[in-house]
Enzyme design. Structure first.
Site, PDB file in Angstrom:
ATOM      1  N   ARG A  28      -1.425   2.882  -9.350  1.00  0.00           N
ATOM      2  CA  ARG A  28      -2.633   3.640 -10.399  1.00  0.00           C
ATOM      3  C   ARG A  28      -2.509   2.647 -11.478  1.00  0.00           C
ATOM      4  NH1 ARG A  28      -2.556   7.669  -7.873  1.00  0.00           N
ATOM      5  NH2 ARG A  28      -4.179   9.518  -7.354  1.00  0.00           N
ATOM      6  N   GLY A  93      -2.577   4.551   2.270  1.00  0.00           N
ATOM      7  CA  GLY A  93      -4.001   5.704   1.454  1.00  0.00           C
ATOM      8  C   GLY A  93      -4.798   5.103   0.064  1.00  0.00           C
ATOM      9  N   ARG A 121      -7.557   7.323   9.097  1.00  0.00           N
ATOM     10  CA  ARG A 121      -7.175   7.553   8.202  1.00  0.00           C
ATOM     11  C   ARG A 121      -9.391   8.335   7.672  1.00  0.00           C
ATOM     12  NH1 ARG A 121      -2.599   6.474   4.754  1.00  0.00           N
ATOM     13  NH2 ARG A 121      -3.010   8.943   4.413  1.00  0.00           N
ATOM     14  N   SER A 164      -7.758  13.625  -1.673  1.00  0.00           N
ATOM     15  CA  SER A 164      -8.354  13.899  -3.536  1.00  0.00           C
ATOM     16  C   SER A 164      -8.819  12.590  -4.369  1.00  0.00           C
ATOM     17  CB  SER A 164      -7.367  14.383  -4.344  1.00  0.00           C
ATOM     18  OG  SER A 164      -6.219  13.613  -4.481  1.00  0.00           O
ATOM     19  N   GLN A 165      -8.033  11.292  -2.801  1.00  0.00           N
ATOM     20  CA  GLN A 165      -8.216  10.489  -3.611  1.00  0.00           C
ATOM     21  C   GLN A 165      -9.126   9.269  -3.150  1.00  0.00           C
ATOM     22  OE1 GLN A 165      -5.701   7.899  -0.674  1.00  0.00           O
ATOM     23  NE2 GLN A 165      -3.473   8.760  -1.887  1.00  0.00           N
ATOM     24  N   GLU A 310       1.928  16.637   0.207  1.00  0.00           N
ATOM     25  CA  GLU A 310       3.339  15.394  -0.043  1.00  0.00           C
ATOM     26  C   GLU A 310       4.679  15.881   1.151  1.00  0.00           C
ATOM     27  OE1 GLU A 310       3.098  12.297   1.149  1.00  0.00           O
ATOM     28  OE2 GLU A 310       0.523  12.348   1.664  1.00  0.00           O
ATOM     29  N   LYS A 407       8.363   2.309   3.547  1.00  0.00           N
ATOM     30  CA  LYS A 407       6.327   2.272   2.724  1.00  0.00           C
ATOM     31  C   LYS A 407       6.594   2.951   1.251  1.00  0.00           C
ATOM     32  CE  LYS A 407       2.191   5.550   3.486  1.00  0.00           C
ATOM     33  NZ  LYS A 407       1.780   4.628   4.027  1.00  0.00           N
TER      34      LYS A 407
END
Length: 424
Positions: A28, A93, A121, A164-165, A310, A407
């Site tokens: 973000r 994502g 996805r 929610s993304q 997560e 990742k």
């Protein structure tokens, strides 16, 4: 693929953890710095595959990045974003869902590609929302796809129950849309609400005007946002995954744990506490810390992890080792994460002797006798964390591919081996 035998802890794990920056906050912060009207200086940004993909994608759109001598990152927004290129989102994502709303600002359209697994996805609700707001979006609405502008913005309704993304991606870019954006969620339960709250907080800190006129409606007004000097928080989901080493071995670990975190710190800590773990917070000269002391014997839990899904693989590993029955609920949406996490956990934990089965929205466990074997990570870093955790108490657990941990934790093997070694 890199096979790796998870180290066995000969004694309770103890020590102090240093955890890299938050993936969610870094992603973000990079994006908002690219949208700002002046440069930003970001300290403690996570350097991992997902954040590199975000950084590279923003560079394709015209944002400039410079690594400073003291380890910070200077981000300079472009006078105008660039379209017409190709962006690889890998399996991230955040990149898949945050970058298309930026590409919708300009023409020509930008093409998005990714890892083969990324095609499964969910992204269709976001792409349809962009189209409804005036963007040029290719069909069908799955990877690979193209998005271009100019987008006008306005009001849009979408089902974000898969991620929610979808909401966060629209809110982040909406400040630069001609008409701003009003996003309304409809459909099933909205997962990971703290991540939307993180998005709103980071927008408002930069001067954006954000309102929430109804519980599942968010409005971002058009306008400028300012560049900032910011220190990225440690990744508390990764921290909780590492702290679980103390929980499962009855040890004690300490790490920085911000009090007024942008992340769902209280919910993450509560998930560990549910197993009978003792939590102690302390304010120090270097900030607030959390010390986790594991129980002598893990008790079973009944946990709704909807807001911190997560952490499900790590909690599932703890539940597999618990002495009584456990239930994990509220996480049906993680079937659409990096892999179908519920199916993968059921298969891999059962292969190590756990008594586990899927439910409609989670997993159920009864005590079982764990044993060694190959634990397939399914290319998913969170699955790898779960396998490594069981390896601390179970001889002969071999992860078929530990490289997927890069990742979000590029030094995972060294970090985990140090933890296990601290028990010797």
């Amino acid at each position: 693929m890199t096979a790796w035998e998870a180290p066995l802890a000969a004694a309770p794990v103890s020590g102090r953890l240093t955890v890299p920056g938050s993936k969610s906050t870094t992603a973000r912060a990079y994006l908002l710095a690219g949208l700002a009207d002046s440069p930003s200086l970001l300290h403690g940004a996570l350097e991992a595959r997902d954040t590199r993909l975000m950084r590279t994608g923003l560079t394709r759109l015209g944002v400039a990045f410079e690594d400073t001598e003291d380890g910070a990152v200077r981000v300079t927004p472009p006078p105008q974003f660039h379209g017409g290129g190709t962006i690889d989102v890998g399996l991230a994502g955040t990149a898949m869902r945050f970058l298309p709303p930026i590409a919708a600002l300009v023409a020509p359209a930008t093409r998005f590609v990714g890892d083969p697994e990324a095609a499964a996805r969910p992204v269709a609700p976001l792409l349809q929302a962009l189209a409804d707001l005036g963007a040029d979006v290719s069909g069908p609405h799955r990877l690979p796809f193209s998005v271009g502008g100019p987008i006008r913005g306005g009001r849009v309704t979408l089902d974000s129950s898969a991620s929610s993304q979808f909401v966060s991606g629209l809110l982040l870019a909406g400040v630069r849309y001609r008409d701003g954006v009003v996003v309304e969620h409809t459909g099933g339960p909205l997962p990971s609400l703290p991540h939307i709250q993180m998005t709103v907080s980071m927008l408002t800190r930069r001067g954006a005007r954000v309102e929430q006129p109804a519980p599942l409606v968010w409005q971002v007004y058009p306008g400028a946002i300012t560049g900032v000097v910011e220190h990225i928080e440690p990744d508390l989901t990764n921290a909780a995954s590492l702290l679980a080493a103390a929980v499962i071995t009855g040890g004690e670990l300490t790490t920085v744990w911000p009090q007024d975190s942008l992340q769902a710190g209280d919910a993450l800590a509560a998930a560990l506490a549910a197993f009978g773990t003792d939590l102690r917070y302390q304010d120090t000269a270097d900030g607030r810390t959390l010390t986790v002391t594991g129980p002598e014997r893990l008790s079973g839990v009944d946990l709704d992890l909807h807001e911190v899904s997560e952490l499900t693989p790590v909690v599932a590993a703890l539940a597999a080792a618990a002495s009584t029955r456990s239930v994990i609920r509220g996480v049906g949406h993680i079937r659409g994460h990096e892999t179908d996490r519920l199916a993968a956990l059921e298969i891999e934990l059962a292969a190590l002797g756990a008594n586990v089965r899927q439910s409609t929205d989670g997993l159920e466990f009864s005590p079982g006798a764990l044993h060694g074997g190959v634990f397939h990570t399914w290319g998913d870093h969170r699955l790898a964390h779960a396998g490594a955790l069981l390896g601390l108490i179970t001889p002969g657990v071999v992860l078929d591919d530990v490289s997927c941990t890069t990742k979000t934790l590029p030094d995972f093997v060294a970090l985990w081996s140090e933890l296990a070694g601290s028990a010797a």
